[in-house]
Design a protein around this motif. Sequence first.
Motif, PDB file in Angstrom:
ATOM      1  N   ASN A 243       0.902  -1.202   0.001  1.00  0.00           N
ATOM      2  CA  ASN A 243       0.033  -0.066   0.160  1.00  0.00           C
ATOM      3  C   ASN A 243       0.873   1.262  -0.341  1.00  0.00           C
ATOM      4  N   GLU A 244       0.470   2.094  -0.992  1.00  0.00           N
ATOM      5  CA  GLU A 244       1.089   3.379  -0.783  1.00  0.00           C
ATOM      6  C   GLU A 244       0.049   4.533  -0.566  1.00  0.00           C
ATOM      7  N   TYR A 245       0.544   5.667   0.101  1.00  0.00           N
ATOM      8  CA  TYR A 245      -0.295   6.927   0.314  1.00  0.00           C
ATOM      9  C   TYR A 245       0.309   7.916  -0.150  1.00  0.00           C
ATOM     10  N   ARG A 246      -0.565   8.948  -0.795  1.00  0.00           N
ATOM     11  CA  ARG A 246       0.041  10.172  -1.292  1.00  0.00           C
ATOM     12  C   ARG A 246      -0.851  11.214  -0.952  1.00  0.00           C
ATOM     13  N   LEU A 247       0.023  12.448  -0.702  1.00  0.00           N
ATOM     14  CA  LEU A 247      -0.925  13.736  -0.506  1.00  0.00           C
ATOM     15  C   LEU A 247      -0.109  14.687  -1.273  1.00  0.00           C
ATOM     16  N   ILE A 248      -0.798  15.141  -2.446  1.00  0.00           N
ATOM     17  CA  ILE A 248      -0.191  15.986  -3.293  1.00  0.00           C
ATOM     18  C   ILE A 248      -0.810  17.572  -3.567  1.00  0.00           C
ATOM     19  N   VAL A 249       0.125  18.371  -4.007  1.00  0.00           N
ATOM     20  CA  VAL A 249      -0.371  19.570  -3.973  1.00  0.00           C
ATOM     21  C   VAL A 249       0.349  20.261  -5.447  1.00  0.00           C
ATOM     22  N   VAL A 250      -0.693  20.499  -6.550  1.00  0.00           N
ATOM     23  CA  VAL A 250      -0.271  20.873  -7.710  1.00  0.00           C
ATOM     24  C   VAL A 250      -0.783  22.387  -7.998  1.00  0.00           C
ATOM     25  N   PRO A 251       0.281  23.383  -7.688  1.00  0.00           N
ATOM     26  CA  PRO A 251       0.032  24.643  -8.123  1.00  0.00           C
ATOM     27  C   PRO A 251       0.362  24.952  -9.517  1.00  0.00           C
ATOM     28  N   THR A 252      -0.722  25.982 -10.114  1.00  0.00           N
ATOM     29  CA  THR A 252      -0.418  26.262 -11.385  1.00  0.00           C
ATOM     30  C   THR A 252      -0.315  27.818 -11.771  1.00  0.00           C
ATOM     31  N   TYR A 253       0.382  28.416 -12.327  1.00  0.00           N
ATOM     32  CA  TYR A 253       0.288  30.005 -12.522  1.00  0.00           C
ATOM     33  C   TYR A 253       0.491  30.194 -13.949  1.00  0.00           C
ATOM     34  N   PRO A 254      -0.612  31.149 -14.399  1.00  0.00           N
ATOM     35  CA  PRO A 254      -0.433  31.781 -15.877  1.00  0.00           C
ATOM     36  C   PRO A 254       0.712  32.961 -15.984  1.00  0.00           C
ATOM     37  N   ILE A 255       1.698  32.481 -16.882  1.00  0.00           N
ATOM     38  CA  ILE A 255       2.696  33.525 -16.996  1.00  0.00           C
ATOM     39  C   ILE A 255       2.414  34.624 -18.063  1.00  0.00           C
ATOM     40  N   SER A 256       1.653  34.040 -19.194  1.00  0.00           N
ATOM     41  CA  SER A 256       1.170  34.670 -20.010  1.00  0.00           C
ATOM     42  C   SER A 256      -0.337  34.025 -20.513  1.00  0.00           C
ATOM     43  N   LYS A 257      -0.811  34.225 -21.726  1.00  0.00           N
ATOM     44  CA  LYS A 257      -1.974  33.698 -22.181  1.00  0.00           C
ATOM     45  C   LYS A 257      -1.905  32.380 -22.790  1.00  0.00           C
ATOM     46  N   ASP A 258      -0.669  31.950 -22.989  1.00  0.00           N
ATOM     47  CA  ASP A 258      -0.212  30.595 -23.475  1.00  0.00           C
ATOM     48  C   ASP A 258       0.662  29.773 -22.892  1.00  0.00           C
ATOM     49  N   PHE A 259       1.507  30.331 -21.657  1.00  0.00           N
ATOM     50  CA  PHE A 259       2.424  29.749 -21.091  1.00  0.00           C
ATOM     51  C   PHE A 259       2.047  29.662 -19.541  1.00  0.00           C
ATOM     52  N   TYR A 260       2.600  28.728 -18.976  1.00  0.00           N
ATOM     53  CA  TYR A 260       1.969  28.412 -17.516  1.00  0.00           C
ATOM     54  C   TYR A 260       3.403  27.713 -16.846  1.00  0.00           C
ATOM     55  N   ILE A 261       3.295  28.035 -15.491  1.00  0.00           N
ATOM     56  CA  ILE A 261       4.281  27.310 -14.895  1.00  0.00           C
ATOM     57  C   ILE A 261       3.510  26.464 -13.675  1.00  0.00           C
ATOM     58  N   THR A 262       4.021  25.237 -13.612  1.00  0.00           N
ATOM     59  CA  THR A 262       3.217  24.539 -12.724  1.00  0.00           C
ATOM     60  C   THR A 262       4.390  23.495 -12.035  1.00  0.00           C
ATOM     61  N   THR A 263       4.090  22.698 -10.842  1.00  0.00           N
ATOM     62  CA  THR A 263       4.877  22.045 -10.114  1.00  0.00           C
ATOM     63  C   THR A 263       4.161  20.967  -9.390  1.00  0.00           C
ATOM     64  N   TYR A 264       4.868  20.142  -8.479  1.00  0.00           N
ATOM     65  CA  TYR A 264       4.264  19.172  -7.900  1.00  0.00           C
ATOM     66  C   TYR A 264       4.962  19.128  -6.588  1.00  0.00           C
ATOM     67  N   LEU A 265       4.115  19.267  -5.509  1.00  0.00           N
ATOM     68  CA  LEU A 265       4.627  19.076  -4.139  1.00  0.00           C
ATOM     69  C   LEU A 265       3.736  17.963  -3.686  1.00  0.00           C
ATOM     70  N   GLY A 266       4.554  17.022  -2.886  1.00  0.00           N
ATOM     71  CA  GLY A 266       3.951  15.745  -2.309  1.00  0.00           C
ATOM     72  C   GLY A 266       4.580  15.058  -1.268  1.00  0.00           C
ATOM     73  N   TYR A 267       3.924  14.428  -0.509  1.00  0.00           N
ATOM     74  CA  TYR A 267       4.363  13.535   0.202  1.00  0.00           C
ATOM     75  C   TYR A 267       3.692  12.033   0.026  1.00  0.00           C
ATOM     76  N   VAL A 268       4.812  11.011   0.059  1.00  0.00           N
ATOM     77  CA  VAL A 268       4.256   9.686  -0.610  1.00  0.00           C
ATOM     78  C   VAL A 268       5.288   8.696   0.421  1.00  0.00           C
ATOM     79  N   ASN A 269       4.151   7.697   1.044  1.00  0.00           N
ATOM     80  CA  ASN A 269       4.471   6.844   2.081  1.00  0.00           C
ATOM     81  C   ASN A 269       4.361   5.656   1.455  1.00  0.00           C
ATOM     82  N   ASN A 270       5.229   4.589   1.117  1.00  0.00           N
ATOM     83  CA  ASN A 270       5.115   3.309   0.801  1.00  0.00           C
ATOM     84  C   ASN A 270       5.359   2.335   1.802  1.00  0.00           C
ATOM     85  N   THR A 271       4.330   1.826   2.523  1.00  0.00           N
ATOM     86  CA  THR A 271       4.632   0.976   3.615  1.00  0.00           C
ATOM     87  C   THR A 271       5.172  -0.336   3.450  1.00  0.00           C
TER      88      THR A 271
END
Length: 255
Positions: free
Chosen positions: A34-62
């Motif tokens: 079993n594996e448990y994941r808690l994730i936050v995915v923020p996204t920010y528009p830099i322009s009309k067609d260009f975005y920055i996103t990322t992946y923040l998370g905690y993953v516990n594989n028991t």
Amino acid sequence: MKDKIRRVCLLGSFVLTACLLFSNPVQAQEKIGNEYRLIVVPTYPISKDFYITTYLGYVNNTDSKIISTYIGLPGLFVYKLKDNFQLQAGSFLILNSDNSPANNDNKEIRYVLGGKINLPNSSNLHISNWTRYELRDFNYDNNSLNKTNNRIRSRFAIEFPIGKNPWQSNSWYGISDFELFYTFEKGYFDRFRQRFGVGYIIDKQWTLNFVYHIQLDRAAKDLNPEWTTNIYRVDVRWTIPHKKHQPLNDSPDAD
């Protein structure tokens, strides 16, 4: 008609999973981890067609006793070439804490290059394929274990609205997708994932997803896939507001 299409899509996902799990080629380990994941995915528009996103998370594989912390720097950049096509490139850092007797703590820098295609339709369905290449650079405390892996992964996904006011604030939707992984160093498809879940759109900025994964792994090319892991995931999608530019409402997942 639209409701019928949604039901057919959902039924098709369940049939695919049943075929994978209960056909002769697929076996289950004596013990499924079993594996448990808690994730936050923020996204920010830099322009009309260009975005920055990322992946923040905690993953516990028991099962493996490895705890992974996803640190989303420097980030992933998304360029929207067309309304139904995005390009994605970037990298992020993962810290793996090994609490097993082996105690092989390591850091992974994951470089990503890929694209996401959305299939237009008149049924309020989000149908997509997201394919990307990943270069995974592992650095261990014991330098003799350092390694680099190259793989391609491709996810075929469908999201469908549940109830009235599809894709609006205070509405629910269903999630189903299938993903396969090809590792170049092994020379074969070594991992498969089927996911089911539900999402809740709080407002234009916040969305919650609750997802269950069935993970199948192949230990060797001539062996059949085995059901190895159940993955339970909660993720928060945060679209950071911009005064001028519209948010990216279908940002790709970094996982």
